[in-house]
Design an enzyme around this catalytic site. Structure first.
Site, PDB file in Angstrom:
ATOM      1  N   GLY A  49      14.559   1.624  -2.538  1.00  0.00           N
ATOM      2  CA  GLY A  49      14.735   1.083  -1.117  1.00  0.00           C
ATOM      3  C   GLY A  49      14.917   2.150  -0.026  1.00  0.00           C
ATOM      4  O   GLY A  49      14.304   2.017   1.040  1.00  0.00           O
ATOM      5  N   THR A  50      15.324   3.309  -0.675  1.00  0.00           N
ATOM      6  CA  THR A  50      15.203   4.356   0.498  1.00  0.00           C
ATOM      7  C   THR A  50      14.056   4.881   0.912  1.00  0.00           C
ATOM      8  O   THR A  50      13.787   5.000   1.911  1.00  0.00           O
ATOM      9  CB  THR A  50      16.000   5.666  -0.418  1.00  0.00           C
ATOM     10  OG1 THR A  50      17.392   5.255  -0.575  1.00  0.00           O
ATOM     11  CG2 THR A  50      16.000   7.083   0.574  1.00  0.00           C
ATOM     12  N   ASN A 127      25.764  -3.630   2.975  1.00  0.00           N
ATOM     13  CA  ASN A 127      26.302  -3.044   1.633  1.00  0.00           C
ATOM     14  C   ASN A 127      27.393  -2.848   1.294  1.00  0.00           C
ATOM     15  O   ASN A 127      28.175  -2.603   0.213  1.00  0.00           O
ATOM     16  CB  ASN A 127      25.337  -1.602   1.312  1.00  0.00           C
ATOM     17  CG  ASN A 127      25.511  -0.539   2.393  1.00  0.00           C
ATOM     18  OD1 ASN A 127      25.409  -1.059   3.475  1.00  0.00           O
ATOM     19  ND2 ASN A 127      25.813   0.577   2.074  1.00  0.00           N
ATOM     20  N   GLN A 155      20.402  -5.290  -0.236  1.00  0.00           N
ATOM     21  CA  GLN A 155      21.503  -5.836  -0.624  1.00  0.00           C
ATOM     22  C   GLN A 155      21.365  -7.448  -0.906  1.00  0.00           C
ATOM     23  O   GLN A 155      22.164  -7.878  -1.651  1.00  0.00           O
ATOM     24  CB  GLN A 155      22.746  -5.719  -0.034  1.00  0.00           C
ATOM     25  CG  GLN A 155      23.315  -4.369  -0.107  1.00  0.00           C
ATOM     26  CD  GLN A 155      24.016  -4.049  -1.266  1.00  0.00           C
ATOM     27  OE1 GLN A 155      24.497  -4.816  -2.134  1.00  0.00           O
ATOM     28  NE2 GLN A 155      23.917  -2.707  -1.684  1.00  0.00           N
ATOM     29  N   SER A 175      14.859  -3.297  -3.298  1.00  0.00           N
ATOM     30  CA  SER A 175      14.890  -2.262  -4.428  1.00  0.00           C
ATOM     31  C   SER A 175      15.416  -2.972  -5.808  1.00  0.00           C
ATOM     32  O   SER A 175      16.084  -4.000  -5.887  1.00  0.00           O
ATOM     33  CB  SER A 175      16.254  -1.333  -3.974  1.00  0.00           C
ATOM     34  OG  SER A 175      16.461  -0.472  -5.165  1.00  0.00           O
ATOM     35  N   ALA A 176      14.632  -2.833  -7.109  1.00  0.00           N
ATOM     36  CA  ALA A 176      14.907  -3.326  -8.238  1.00  0.00           C
ATOM     37  C   ALA A 176      16.587  -3.237  -8.801  1.00  0.00           C
ATOM     38  O   ALA A 176      17.056  -4.232  -9.354  1.00  0.00           O
ATOM     39  CB  ALA A 176      14.164  -2.854  -9.220  1.00  0.00           C
ATOM     40  N   HIS A 177      17.054  -2.135  -8.590  1.00  0.00           N
ATOM     41  CA  HIS A 177      18.505  -2.007  -9.278  1.00  0.00           C
ATOM     42  C   HIS A 177      19.587  -2.807  -8.512  1.00  0.00           C
ATOM     43  O   HIS A 177      20.624  -3.031  -9.482  1.00  0.00           O
ATOM     44  CB  HIS A 177      18.953  -0.453  -9.517  1.00  0.00           C
ATOM     45  CG  HIS A 177      19.197   0.043  -8.129  1.00  0.00           C
ATOM     46  ND1 HIS A 177      20.632   0.472  -7.679  1.00  0.00           N
ATOM     47  CD2 HIS A 177      18.403   0.783  -7.042  1.00  0.00           C
ATOM     48  CE1 HIS A 177      20.758   1.015  -6.622  1.00  0.00           C
ATOM     49  NE2 HIS A 177      19.509   1.331  -6.231  1.00  0.00           N
ATOM     50  N   THR A 213       0.793   8.121  -9.070  1.00  0.00           N
ATOM     51  CA  THR A 213       0.550   7.370 -10.356  1.00  0.00           C
ATOM     52  C   THR A 213       1.595   6.428 -10.562  1.00  0.00           C
ATOM     53  O   THR A 213       2.835   6.987 -10.595  1.00  0.00           O
ATOM     54  CB  THR A 213       0.397   8.258 -11.807  1.00  0.00           C
ATOM     55  OG1 THR A 213      -0.895   9.311 -11.313  1.00  0.00           O
ATOM     56  CG2 THR A 213       0.166   7.434 -12.889  1.00  0.00           C
ATOM     57  N   CYS A 299      26.886   4.197  -2.255  1.00  0.00           N
ATOM     58  CA  CYS A 299      25.706   5.089  -2.089  1.00  0.00           C
ATOM     59  C   CYS A 299      26.362   6.577  -1.665  1.00  0.00           C
ATOM     60  O   CYS A 299      25.756   7.529  -1.740  1.00  0.00           O
ATOM     61  CB  CYS A 299      24.900   4.777  -1.230  1.00  0.00           C
ATOM     62  SG  CYS A 299      24.062   3.297  -1.731  1.00  0.00           S
TER      63      CYS A 299
HETATM   64  N1  PLP Z   1      19.715  -0.074   1.641  1.00  0.00           N
HETATM   65  C1  PLP Z   1      20.748  -0.457   1.253  1.00  0.00           C
HETATM   66  C2  PLP Z   1      21.672  -1.596   2.075  1.00  0.00           C
HETATM   67  C3  PLP Z   1      21.455  -0.101   0.008  1.00  0.00           C
HETATM   68  O1  PLP Z   1      22.775  -0.456  -0.407  1.00  0.00           O
HETATM   69  C4  PLP Z   1      21.014   1.031  -0.743  1.00  0.00           C
HETATM   70  C5  PLP Z   1      21.629   1.412  -1.909  1.00  0.00           C
HETATM   71  O2  PLP Z   1      22.656   1.324  -2.339  1.00  0.00           O
HETATM   72  C6  PLP Z   1      19.693   1.519  -0.168  1.00  0.00           C
HETATM   73  C7  PLP Z   1      19.103   0.978   0.866  1.00  0.00           C
HETATM   74  C8  PLP Z   1      19.108   2.484  -1.063  1.00  0.00           C
HETATM   75  O3  PLP Z   1      18.320   1.776  -1.912  1.00  0.00           O
HETATM   76  P1  PLP Z   1      17.585   2.918  -3.270  1.00  0.00           P
HETATM   77  O4  PLP Z   1      19.025   3.092  -4.059  1.00  0.00           O
HETATM   78  O5  PLP Z   1      16.810   1.860  -4.144  1.00  0.00           O
HETATM   79  O6  PLP Z   1      17.138   3.715  -2.832  1.00  0.00           O
END
Ligand code: PLP
Length: 361
Positions: A49-50, A127, A155, A175-177, A213, A299
């Site tokens: 996501g970042t 989040n 989120q 984001s996958a996690h 890759t 985070c």
């Molecule tokens: N955006 C939100 C709202 C998040 O809560 C987070 C991480 O928790 C991110 C972006 C970042 O995603 P990633 O951890 O996949 O880089």
């Protein structure tokens, strides 16, 4: 597992091993596209996501002339930092305020607020509080003013319906996690006509938008997680919100403040604070009892500053430093919720008794 153990092919290779990797990536792309209701070509894989959020700002600013960038006061740092860095390149920065419940004020949204070719980014769900933001309403106005609308849906994905077209955005980060997939993989979903420059340049992977890759195993895992999230979406709310509600009713009995309680929130998130109890201390004590929760934003939980989201909601610094966030899922139970309430109550009593003894000594 096969992609971590046996299938070592590079998806760019023409041989059999490579083409098996390419087929697996394409299948994952289709599953992720289905979850957000887009065409698979609109899915650009990133490292998370970042990166997806940074790619939106960096890629758009590389294409457009400096205009205006607008974000809300409760965005994740991976939105607020790249957005504010655009100021150095001549962009103006504007912030949308939130109410005391953590929801963007729609009264601040009007066509003349946004500039032609400006960038607007509003998260779909916060989040920390889980509060759902009126992205669709904002996107409609941004489109009228000729701006470009992005939403960080990291989120929200898997917890509520996330439909790219219905939201009316030009770009969306996922984001996958956050849906039980692997860490280190995500995607920027883009409108087919988005004027965005490649952010990471190289061998032209991901249709040139994101070279490097492909991390085949991560992408395959993301695809499986997306498929499962889609299968479970309809019952997610009815499975998870009773557990959250049980936790919140127990917390209310011990005088906790629940942030964002009066507005629409994700079913799995609760963010609370108990007066005079430090969030960090509560998290450490709960950890001893086997409960994995976070203080402030996960985070940035190494950072003991009051949360920017809660400050934007006008929460006092002392209450904000007490903030604890609980994230639930369908694997949690009502029994765990009851045990959580008992644990918080006992820890709170113990900490208050210890403080009283210290004062009298
Ligand atoms: N955006 C939100 C709202 C998040 O809560 C987070 C991480 O928790 C991110 C972006 C970042 O995603 P990633 O951890 O996949 O880089």
């Amino acid at each position: 597992m096969p992609f971590l153990t046996e299938e070592f092919g590079n998806a760019s290779s023409r041989h059999e091993y490579g083409s098996r990797a390419r087929i697996a990536i394409n299948a994952a792309r289709e599953r992720i596209a289905a979850l957000v209701s887009v065409d698979p070509v609109q899915v650009i894989f990133t490292s998370g996501g970042t990166e997806a959020n940074n790619m939106f700002f960096g890629g758009m600013a590389a294409y457009l002339r400096p205009s205006q960038v607008v974000i809300s006061g409760i965005e994740h740092p991976c939105v607020s930092v790249p957005a504010s860095k655009l100021v150095r390149q001549g962009w103006s920065l504007d912030n949308l305020n939130v109410t005391e419940d953590g929801e963007i004020r729609l009264t601040e949204i009007s066509v003349d607020r946004f500039h032609l070719n400006g960038l607007v980014s509003v998260m779909l769900a916060n989040n920390e509080t889980g509060v759902i933001q009126p992205v669709r309403e904002i996107a409609r106005v941004v489109r009228k003013s000729g701006g470009w609308m992005h939403s960080d849906a990291v989120q929200a994905l898997g917890k509520i319906k996330v439909d790219f077209e219905e939201l009316g955005v030009h770009a969306l980060s996922i984001s996958a996690h956050k849906i039980n997939g692997p860490k280190g993989i995500g995607a920027l979903i883009i409108d087919k006509k988005l004027p965005i420059e490649p952010f990471i340049n190289g061998g032209g992977h991901e249709r040139g938008y994101r070279s490097g890759t492909e991390s085949v195993a991560s992408i395959v895992g993301f695809g499986v997680a997306a498929e499962e999230a889609q299968r479970n979406l309809d019952r997610y709310q009815s499975q998870v919100s009773p557990i959250r509600d049980k936790i919140e009713s127990d917390l209310a009995l011990i005088g906790a403040t629940i942030f964002g309680k009066n507005v629409e929130r994700l079913p799995n998130t609760t963010c609370f604070s108990i007066p005079d109890i430090h969030g960090e201390t509560l998290v450490m004590e709960l950890n001893k009892g086997g409960f994995a929760v976070a203080s402030g934003a996960a985070c940035s939980s190494h950072n003991a500053k009051a949360s920017a989201t809660l400050s934007a909601m006008n929460v006092s610094e002392s209450l904000s430093l007490g903030a604890v966030r609980v994230s639930l899922g369908p694997h949690n139970s009502l029994d765990e919720a009851s045990r959580f309430g008992i644990a918080v109550s006992q820890i709170t009593d113990d900490l208050k008794n210890m403080a009283a003894v210290a004062i009298s000594a």
